[in-house]
Design an enzyme around this catalytic site. Structure first.
Site, PDB file in Angstrom:
ATOM      1  CD  GLU A 191      -0.823  -0.188   3.791  1.00  0.00           C
ATOM      2  OE1 GLU A 191      -1.662   0.608   4.189  1.00  0.00           O
ATOM      3  OE2 GLU A 191      -0.554  -1.268   4.356  1.00  0.00           O
ATOM      4  CE  LYS A 231       7.127   5.289   5.496  1.00  0.00           C
ATOM      5  NZ  LYS A 231       7.100   6.691   5.858  1.00  0.00           N
ATOM      6  CG  ASP A 247       5.828  12.607   3.226  1.00  0.00           C
ATOM      7  OD1 ASP A 247       6.051  12.437   4.438  1.00  0.00           O
ATOM      8  OD2 ASP A 247       6.577  13.240   2.471  1.00  0.00           O
ATOM      9  CE1 TYR A 288      -0.385   3.695   9.277  1.00  0.00           C
ATOM     10  CE2 TYR A 288      -1.122   5.374   7.726  1.00  0.00           C
ATOM     11  CZ  TYR A 288      -0.343   4.983   8.807  1.00  0.00           C
ATOM     12  OH  TYR A 288       0.480   5.891   9.414  1.00  0.00           O
ATOM     13  CE  LYS A 309      10.797   6.657   3.024  1.00  0.00           C
ATOM     14  NZ  LYS A 309      11.605   6.924   4.154  1.00  0.00           N
ATOM     15  CB  CYS A 357      39.537  20.000  18.136  1.00  0.00           C
ATOM     16  SG  CYS A 357      37.861  20.348  18.688  1.00  0.00           S
ATOM     17  CB  CYS A 366      39.081  22.116  22.636  1.00  0.00           C
ATOM     18  SG  CYS A 366      39.669  20.526  22.020  1.00  0.00           S
ATOM     19  CB  CYS A 421      38.414  16.563  19.072  1.00  0.00           C
ATOM     20  SG  CYS A 421      38.896  17.367  20.596  1.00  0.00           S
ATOM     21  CB  CYS A 424      36.755  18.882  23.488  1.00  0.00           C
ATOM     22  SG  CYS A 424      36.016  19.568  22.003  1.00  0.00           S
TER      23      CYS A 424
HETATM   24  S1  IVH Z   1       2.235   1.047   9.101  1.00  0.00           S
HETATM   25  C1  IVH Z   1       3.766  -0.879  12.845  1.00  0.00           C
HETATM   26  N1  IVH Z   1       1.330   1.981   6.846  1.00  0.00           N
HETATM   27  O1  IVH Z   1       5.181   5.750   8.132  1.00  0.00           O
HETATM   28  C2  IVH Z   1       3.707  -0.177  11.558  1.00  0.00           C
HETATM   29  N2  IVH Z   1       2.703   3.394   8.165  1.00  0.00           N
HETATM   30  O2  IVH Z   1       7.949   5.189   8.762  1.00  0.00           O
HETATM   31  C3  IVH Z   1       2.925   1.058  11.630  1.00  0.00           C
HETATM   32  N3  IVH Z   1       3.004   5.638   7.239  1.00  0.00           N
HETATM   33  O3  IVH Z   1       4.891   6.257  11.582  1.00  0.00           O
HETATM   34  C4  IVH Z   1       3.002   1.850  10.415  1.00  0.00           C
HETATM   35  N4  IVH Z   1       1.778   5.344   5.453  1.00  0.00           N
HETATM   36  O4  IVH Z   1       3.296   7.533  10.059  1.00  0.00           O
HETATM   37  C5  IVH Z   1       2.079   2.231   7.926  1.00  0.00           C
HETATM   38  N5  IVH Z   1       0.400   2.718   4.860  1.00  0.00           N
HETATM   39  C6  IVH Z   1       1.148   2.951   5.924  1.00  0.00           C
HETATM   40  C7  IVH Z   1       1.765   4.190   6.145  1.00  0.00           C
HETATM   41  C8  IVH Z   1       2.550   4.377   7.273  1.00  0.00           C
HETATM   42  C9  IVH Z   1       2.525   6.192   6.140  1.00  0.00           C
HETATM   43  C10 IVH Z   1       3.905   6.300   8.198  1.00  0.00           C
HETATM   44  C11 IVH Z   1       3.489   6.217   9.633  1.00  0.00           C
HETATM   45  C12 IVH Z   1       4.662   5.633  10.366  1.00  0.00           C
HETATM   46  C13 IVH Z   1       5.766   5.882   9.401  1.00  0.00           C
HETATM   47  C14 IVH Z   1       6.880   4.880   9.576  1.00  0.00           C
END
Ligand code: IVH
Length: 721
Positions: free
Chosen positions: A133, A135, A137, A245, A333, A438, A441, A462, A468
């Site tokens: 799914e 991710k 932002d 999610y 990512k 350094c 210091c 250092c 320091c």
């Molecule tokens: S699952 C235990 N699903 O990504 C796992 N996270 O880098 C819980 N996020 O803090 C996260 N889309 O804020 C999950 N489809 C998705 C997501 C997602 C965005 C974010 C979330 C999390 C962060 C982790």
């Protein structure tokens, strides 16, 4: 922050200022307020508290009223930021809000899937399903429903404790106030992402512009700034959205798989992401990744990758967590974004362990929607273009001040200088000379020889150690930081202030805890100092008082011992139970033949580097004195093991032979979750040997030391389940 900025808030009555003095003060203050605005609006990383910010803005406005000519030189004062005012109450998450590990390539995804199979002891033909799914932002939010009614909303915070934004969440139309459906459990904590669409983000910034207010750097900062508003009418006016999610506490789950629980969320009234798909193989996961990537530009909201999760919740439970991330999920990512700009200067920062880190100061450039002005240059070799073995980096091209460079920003990691455009190199440029003294210091900065590999360390350090000031300040910052003692109101800036303050100096951790008493004895009180005031001084002292009994793992981590990160600190806390025990072991382990050294080395994932670091730390007389002073002030609390109730908590367990219901990794993880220590060999200290078929010499050792032996079934009888 420089000292000049710290002292910009003058106490001279405005009527007594000459125009020149007013101009000088105005310039400093305007820069500070601008920096605070940028930190808040561009980086979502406030650098000063609200009281300090307000005091500075008030003085700025007063200066401009008295000296109207100054107004023309500044547009800062007009920009009353919609900074979230004041503080939110804290909410402790009953189930921690975790983060995700990242994968940056298809290979890393295949490795992740491979790890899951191995951990569970499954073969390829058994098959394991995953979900894929987008991710999102934005920022994550945990919504607690009791009997179907929304009762609380909390931000992620540090994962353990977030901010209470219940009133704000109630204004978001995509967050249902009541859940509908026959299968809504009594208690349901639904988690997901709050975010802003591109069009709404543009409209918000346009309004900011019209009002002369600073603009947000990206939709995520705007969403965070919109949600965290004490004045909920501000939140209500921003069209925040929400995708569900994940979940926290939910004793009765509506379904047995990730996919079907999220489907239930949709029935209950949430929006869920339509691009979520169930996949049966790595190839299918990657195909879904490519599909989502191809739609990225037209989705209308920011995503920064694709999240894969094991679908079967029973398998998720078996996989569990490492540190702060689940073993059953990973974020794949999207590739980093690049931009070209000019390297204007190279600064050297001195870290907590004395490492000299070169930082590139860049002509500001937008990379993937964020303005970047600094980037890492890693180390001396990286700038020079050759590593310590003489092998070329970037084909041997060095990096010089004045160069036109490519900057790369991958997700939330620090941007880095990647490449140099030699065609644009100024004719008079000279190779950069990395300092050998350094900058903080003046001590020699040297590159150690690694005794094991015989290689020169890439990091120049250092040698000033405790003399320091830069190292001292960084150590203090680390000690109070979020994952260590987490002292509210004592951030980087305050540490810098107190470190340099002649009246109320903080030179070492113990000094923090004597601040209040020393302040009470001073003629000039903290509350009368610039940027503090009675309320924030009291709050600070209260926050410090609150941390006199820190959890042992945080305390160990906070000491900043080399190579001891959060995970190792937790392991040590679990293993030794008290700081006294760890300290005694660290001192005794200086003797290479001692049982303490053996025990230390036998702790799972504690290697020779960590042992050396501990021995070195506890062997340093200055550290001994520093610890004595600190422990006179604070009492670290043993890890409140989730596990203290478990029958194996605190026990030393060894697994041997074949196991049938779980893999060795899984057995180890399970025992540790229950508070046991897992050792690799049987000694007189071992409490329990779990032996499967084929067990050999360990059985004999157990008999020799009188250690209790059980089989795998006995283990499950003992721990239940
Ligand atoms: S699952 C235990 N699903 O990504 C796992 N996270 O880098 C819980 N996020 O803090 C996260 N889309 O804020 C999950 N489809 C998705 C997501 C997602 C965005 C974010 C979330 C999390 C962060 C982790």
């Amino acid at each position: 922050m420089s000292d000049a900025e710290d002292s910009a808030l003058s106490e001279t009555p405005i009527a007594e200022l000459t125009p020149r003095k007013a101009k000088a003060e105005h310039k400093l203050l305007a820069a500070e307020v601008q920096a605070a605005n940028d930190a808040y609006f561009q980086d979502d990383q406030p650098i000063m508290d609200d009281a300090a910010y307000d005091a500075k803005r008030r003085r700025l406005v007063a200066l401009e009223e008295a000296f109207p000519a100054l107004t023309r030189e500044s547009d800062v004062s007009a920009k009353v930021g919609a900074k979230p005012s004041g503080k939110f109450a804290k909410i402790r998450h009953r189930v921690p809000m975790l983060s995700l590990d990242n994968a940056f390539s298809d290979e890393a995804v295949a490795e992740f899937v491979g790890r899951v199979y191995r951990f569970l002891g499954r073969k390829e033909e058994d098959g394991i399903a995953f979900t894929a799914e987008p991710k999102i932002d934005g920022l994550s939010l945990s919504l607690r429903y009791e009997k179907g009614e929304l009762v609380a909303a909390a931000t992620r915070g540090d994962g353990e404790e977030g901010e209470d934004v219940t009133l704000n969440a109630r204004t978001i139309s995509e967050i249902p106030g009541t859940l509908a459906g026959p299968d809504v459990p009594e208690i349901a904590e639904v988690r997901g992402e709050v975010y802003l669409g591109h069009a709404d983000f543009a409209a918000i910034n346009e309004r900011q512009r019209e009002k002369g207010l600073p603009e947000f750097a990206n939709p995520r900062n705007a969403a965070a700034g919109s949600l965290r508003q004490l004045d909920v009418s501000v939140t209500a006016a921003r069209p925040l959205r929400f995708f569900a999610y994940a979940w926290g506490e939910m004793p009765e789950l509506p379904a047995p798989t990730q996919f079907s629980v999220v489907e239930a969320f949709r029935r209950w009234g949430f929006r869920t992401n339509p691009l979520m798909k169930r996949c049966e193989s790595v190839a299918e996961l990657i195909a879904q990744y490519r599909l989502i990537e191809s739609q990225r530009a037209t989705l209308g909201y920011d995503i920064d990758g694709v999240v894969y999760k094991v679908d079967d919740l029973a398998l998720q439970a078996r996989l569990g967590f490492v540190s702060r991330a689940p073993r059953w999920a990973i974020a794949h990512k999207f590739p980093a974004e690049l931009a070209t700009t000019v390297l204007e200067a190279i600064d050297i920062q001195v870290g907590r362990t004395g490492a000299l880190s070169p930082v590139a100061r860049l002509k500001p450039v937008t990379v993937g929607g964020v303005v970047v002005t600094n980037a890492t240059l890693h180390n001396e070799d990286y700038i020079r273009g050759f590593d310590s073995k003489g092998l070329p980096i970037r084909d041997g091209t060095d990096i010089r001040i004045g160069d036109t460079v490519t900057v790369k920003r991958a997700g939330d990691v620090i941007p880095r200088v990647e490449a140099v455009d030699l065609a644009k190199r100024p004719a008079d440029s000279k190779p950069y000379e990395f300092p050998t003294l350094c900058p903080a210091c003046g001590s020699h900065a040297t590159r150690e020889l690694n005794p094991r590999s015989g290689k020169e360390d890439a990091i120049r350090r250092c040698t000033g150690g405790l003399i320091c000031p830069a190292q001292a300040v960084e150590r203090l910052k680390h000690f109070v930081s979020r994952d260590a003692l987490d002292i509210d109101g004592l951030g980087d800036k305050q540490i810098e202030f107190f470190h340099g303050d002649p009246e109320l100096p903080v030179r070492e951790p113990a000094d923090i805890f004597t601040l209040a008493a020393r302040d009470a004895a001073n003629l000039k009180r903290l509350k009368d100092k610039e940027g503090f005031g009675a309320v924030s001084a009291k709050k600070l002292f209260d926050a410090i008082e609150d941390r006199r009994t820190p959890p042992l793992n945080r305390f160990i981590f906070g000491l900043g011992i080399r190579h001891i990160g959060e995970t190792t600190a937790r392991l040590l806390a679990r293993h030794y139970g008290s700081f006294e025990a760890l300290r005694a072991a660290g001192i005794a382990a200086a003797d290479e033949a001692s049982p303490e050294r053996q025990e230390l080395g036998a702790i799972d994932s504690v290697g020779p580097t960590v042992v050396e670091a501990l021995v070195e730390f506890f062997g340093e007389p200055h550290n001994e004195e520093l610890l004595d002073r600190l422990l006179a002030q604070v009492s670290p609390q043993p890890l409140e093991a989730v596990a203290s109730a478990s029958p194996v908590a605190g026990k030393i367990v060894v697994f041997t032979g074949a196991l049938e219901r779980m893999t060795r990794d899984e057995a180890k993880a399970m025992a540790e979750r229950l508070g046991a220590k897992v050792a690799g060999s049987v000694s007189s200290k071992t409490d329990l040997l779990v032996a499967g078929p084929g067990a050999g010499s360990k059985l004999k050792d157990a008999a020799k030391h009188g250690v209790e032996v059980i089989d795998e079934a006995g283990w499950f009888d003992l721990v239940g389940g």
